[in-house]
Write a protein that holds these residues in place. Structure first.
Motif, PDB file in Angstrom:
ATOM      1  N   THR A   3       0.826  -1.208   0.000  1.00  0.00           N
ATOM      2  CA  THR A   3       0.000   0.000   0.000  1.00  0.00           C
ATOM      3  C   THR A   3       0.860   1.258   0.000  1.00  0.00           C
ATOM      4  O   THR A   3       0.482   2.247  -0.613  1.00  0.00           O
ATOM      5  CB  THR A   3      -0.951   0.005   1.209  1.00  0.00           C
ATOM      6  OG1 THR A   3      -0.183  -0.116   2.411  1.00  0.00           O
ATOM      7  CG2 THR A   3      -1.970  -1.095   1.119  1.00  0.00           C
ATOM      8  N   GLN A  46      -5.594   7.779   5.207  1.00  0.00           N
ATOM      9  CA  GLN A  46      -6.782   7.013   4.825  1.00  0.00           C
ATOM     10  C   GLN A  46      -6.539   6.156   3.577  1.00  0.00           C
ATOM     11  O   GLN A  46      -7.488   5.745   2.912  1.00  0.00           O
ATOM     12  CB  GLN A  46      -7.948   7.974   4.576  1.00  0.00           C
ATOM     13  CG  GLN A  46      -8.302   8.819   5.763  1.00  0.00           C
ATOM     14  CD  GLN A  46      -9.382   9.843   5.429  1.00  0.00           C
ATOM     15  OE1 GLN A  46      -9.969   9.839   4.363  1.00  0.00           O
ATOM     16  NE2 GLN A  46      -9.630  10.728   6.367  1.00  0.00           N
ATOM     17  N   TRP A  47      -5.276   5.894   3.242  1.00  0.00           N
ATOM     18  CA  TRP A  47      -4.948   5.293   1.965  1.00  0.00           C
ATOM     19  C   TRP A  47      -5.605   3.937   1.727  1.00  0.00           C
ATOM     20  O   TRP A  47      -6.040   3.635   0.623  1.00  0.00           O
ATOM     21  CB  TRP A  47      -3.439   5.186   1.765  1.00  0.00           C
ATOM     22  CG  TRP A  47      -3.129   4.705   0.390  1.00  0.00           C
ATOM     23  CD1 TRP A  47      -2.624   3.499   0.023  1.00  0.00           C
ATOM     24  CD2 TRP A  47      -3.357   5.414  -0.835  1.00  0.00           C
ATOM     25  NE1 TRP A  47      -2.496   3.418  -1.339  1.00  0.00           N
ATOM     26  CE2 TRP A  47      -2.946   4.590  -1.888  1.00  0.00           C
ATOM     27  CE3 TRP A  47      -3.866   6.678  -1.131  1.00  0.00           C
ATOM     28  CZ2 TRP A  47      -3.028   4.972  -3.220  1.00  0.00           C
ATOM     29  CZ3 TRP A  47      -3.945   7.058  -2.462  1.00  0.00           C
ATOM     30  CH2 TRP A  47      -3.532   6.211  -3.478  1.00  0.00           C
ATOM     31  N   ARG A  48      -5.721   3.104   2.757  1.00  0.00           N
ATOM     32  CA  ARG A  48      -6.344   1.786   2.546  1.00  0.00           C
ATOM     33  C   ARG A  48      -7.762   1.940   2.000  1.00  0.00           C
ATOM     34  O   ARG A  48      -8.166   1.228   1.088  1.00  0.00           O
ATOM     35  CB  ARG A  48      -6.366   0.986   3.841  1.00  0.00           C
ATOM     36  CG  ARG A  48      -5.030   0.432   4.228  1.00  0.00           C
ATOM     37  CD  ARG A  48      -5.198  -0.557   5.388  1.00  0.00           C
ATOM     38  NE  ARG A  48      -3.933  -0.919   5.947  1.00  0.00           N
ATOM     39  CZ  ARG A  48      -3.171  -1.905   5.478  1.00  0.00           C
ATOM     40  NH1 ARG A  48      -3.566  -2.599   4.439  1.00  0.00           N
ATOM     41  NH2 ARG A  48      -2.027  -2.175   6.050  1.00  0.00           N
ATOM     42  N   ARG A  49      -8.506   2.893   2.534  1.00  0.00           N
ATOM     43  CA  ARG A  49      -9.869   3.134   2.069  1.00  0.00           C
ATOM     44  C   ARG A  49      -9.857   3.898   0.739  1.00  0.00           C
ATOM     45  O   ARG A  49     -10.594   3.586  -0.192  1.00  0.00           O
ATOM     46  CB  ARG A  49     -10.651   3.935   3.123  1.00  0.00           C
ATOM     47  CG  ARG A  49     -12.103   4.116   2.771  1.00  0.00           C
ATOM     48  CD  ARG A  49     -12.901   4.701   3.922  1.00  0.00           C
ATOM     49  NE  ARG A  49     -12.324   5.876   4.526  1.00  0.00           N
ATOM     50  CZ  ARG A  49     -12.544   7.128   4.120  1.00  0.00           C
ATOM     51  NH1 ARG A  49     -13.347   7.350   3.107  1.00  0.00           N
ATOM     52  NH2 ARG A  49     -11.989   8.140   4.731  1.00  0.00           N
ATOM     53  N   VAL A  50      -8.982   4.905   0.639  1.00  0.00           N
ATOM     54  CA  VAL A  50      -8.909   5.739  -0.565  1.00  0.00           C
ATOM     55  C   VAL A  50      -8.521   4.894  -1.779  1.00  0.00           C
ATOM     56  O   VAL A  50      -9.078   5.067  -2.865  1.00  0.00           O
ATOM     57  CB  VAL A  50      -7.892   6.890  -0.370  1.00  0.00           C
ATOM     58  CG1 VAL A  50      -7.626   7.629  -1.667  1.00  0.00           C
ATOM     59  CG2 VAL A  50      -8.358   7.841   0.709  1.00  0.00           C
ATOM     60  N   SER A  51      -7.601   3.972  -1.604  1.00  0.00           N
ATOM     61  CA  SER A  51      -7.112   3.178  -2.741  1.00  0.00           C
ATOM     62  C   SER A  51      -8.197   2.289  -3.338  1.00  0.00           C
ATOM     63  O   SER A  51      -8.067   1.831  -4.468  1.00  0.00           O
ATOM     64  CB  SER A  51      -5.908   2.341  -2.322  1.00  0.00           C
ATOM     65  OG  SER A  51      -6.278   1.401  -1.329  1.00  0.00           O
ATOM     66  N   ARG A  52      -9.272   2.062  -2.599  1.00  0.00           N
ATOM     67  CA  ARG A  52     -10.388   1.264  -3.125  1.00  0.00           C
ATOM     68  C   ARG A  52     -11.450   2.134  -3.792  1.00  0.00           C
ATOM     69  O   ARG A  52     -12.430   1.606  -4.327  1.00  0.00           O
ATOM     70  CB  ARG A  52     -11.015   0.458  -1.990  1.00  0.00           C
ATOM     71  CG  ARG A  52     -10.097  -0.625  -1.434  1.00  0.00           C
ATOM     72  CD  ARG A  52     -10.817  -1.535  -0.468  1.00  0.00           C
ATOM     73  NE  ARG A  52     -11.388  -0.827   0.657  1.00  0.00           N
ATOM     74  CZ  ARG A  52     -10.845  -0.710   1.872  1.00  0.00           C
ATOM     75  NH1 ARG A  52      -9.693  -1.295   2.105  1.00  0.00           N
ATOM     76  NH2 ARG A  52     -11.439  -0.057   2.833  1.00  0.00           N
ATOM     77  N   ALA A  53     -11.264   3.454  -3.774  1.00  0.00           N
ATOM     78  CA  ALA A  53     -12.242   4.365  -4.381  1.00  0.00           C
ATOM     79  C   ALA A  53     -12.272   4.159  -5.892  1.00  0.00           C
ATOM     80  O   ALA A  53     -11.268   3.781  -6.509  1.00  0.00           O
ATOM     81  CB  ALA A  53     -11.904   5.812  -4.053  1.00  0.00           C
ATOM     82  N   TYR A  59     -11.241  11.955  -5.665  1.00  0.00           N
ATOM     83  CA  TYR A  59     -11.192  11.979  -4.202  1.00  0.00           C
ATOM     84  C   TYR A  59     -10.090  12.932  -3.731  1.00  0.00           C
ATOM     85  O   TYR A  59     -10.303  13.745  -2.826  1.00  0.00           O
ATOM     86  CB  TYR A  59     -10.952  10.565  -3.665  1.00  0.00           C
ATOM     87  CG  TYR A  59     -11.060  10.466  -2.171  1.00  0.00           C
ATOM     88  CD1 TYR A  59     -12.277  10.147  -1.577  1.00  0.00           C
ATOM     89  CD2 TYR A  59      -9.965  10.687  -1.349  1.00  0.00           C
ATOM     90  CE1 TYR A  59     -12.400  10.053  -0.200  1.00  0.00           C
ATOM     91  CE2 TYR A  59     -10.076  10.602   0.023  1.00  0.00           C
ATOM     92  CZ  TYR A  59     -11.286  10.277   0.604  1.00  0.00           C
ATOM     93  OH  TYR A  59     -11.391  10.195   1.955  1.00  0.00           O
TER      94      TYR A  59
END
Length: 169
Positions: A3, A46-53, A59
């Motif tokens: 990540t 917040q990259w773990r959540r952002v990377s799934r956007a 974003y």
């Protein structure tokens, strides 16, 4: 790919565009750099959540615009110590005077009006995209654009005009 590696790849690929947006919003290279740094900090946290956007760029732009609006509401309260080092500035570009007049006029608008005009006309975003970035309806973007342009015309009309010789008929 880890990540952190994904995050670094995103940052390396988008840094120029984020800095451009930030500069257009702030009109100051130092404030723009700070705005990008704050945005990237939020994205990293917040990259773990952002990377799934679905659209990471959208974003990131939304975070950048909201960070700008929050900074304008709070005021520029951060203290910066630059020491004796002055960063190199690029040479003067064409139409510097007009750009500074426009930048000064934009600063006199509300933060939201300034953001709407910059996003619509300088970043070439659609009404729908601006509405998404600001988390408002498309109708609000249209009315804010109208009000901002009216205010901008009024501000620019207040400045003294250069006298030009009249042409005799």
């Amino acid at each position: 790919m880890s990540t952190d590696a994904d995050y670094l790849a995103f940052v390396n690929g988008r840094m120029v565009a984020l800095r451009r947006w930030a500069y257009l919003l702030t009109g100051d290279t130092h404030q723009a750099d700070d705005l990008v740094q704050d945005t990237l900090t939020v994205l990293y946290a917040q990259w773990r959540r952002v990377s799934r956007a679905e659209n990471i760029d959208a974003y990131a732009h939304r975070v950048l615009v909201r960070t700008f609006l929050n900074e304008r509401r709070r005021g520029w309260w951060k203290v910066r110590f630059l020491g004796d080092v002055t960063p190199e500035q690029p040479g003067p570009a064409p139409a510097v005077e007009e750009r500074e007049v426009l930048r000064d006029a934009l600063r006199r608008l509300t933060a939201r009006q300034q953001a709407v005009l910059v996003l619509r006309f300088l970043c070439d975003q659609s009404v729908a995209d601006v509405a998404n970035h600001l988390n408002v309806s498309e109708g609000t973007v249209k009315s804010q654009t109208s009000h901002a342009l009216t205010a901008l015309r009024k501000i620019l009309g207040e400045r003294p005009r250069r006298l030009t010789p009249e042409v005799s008929q």
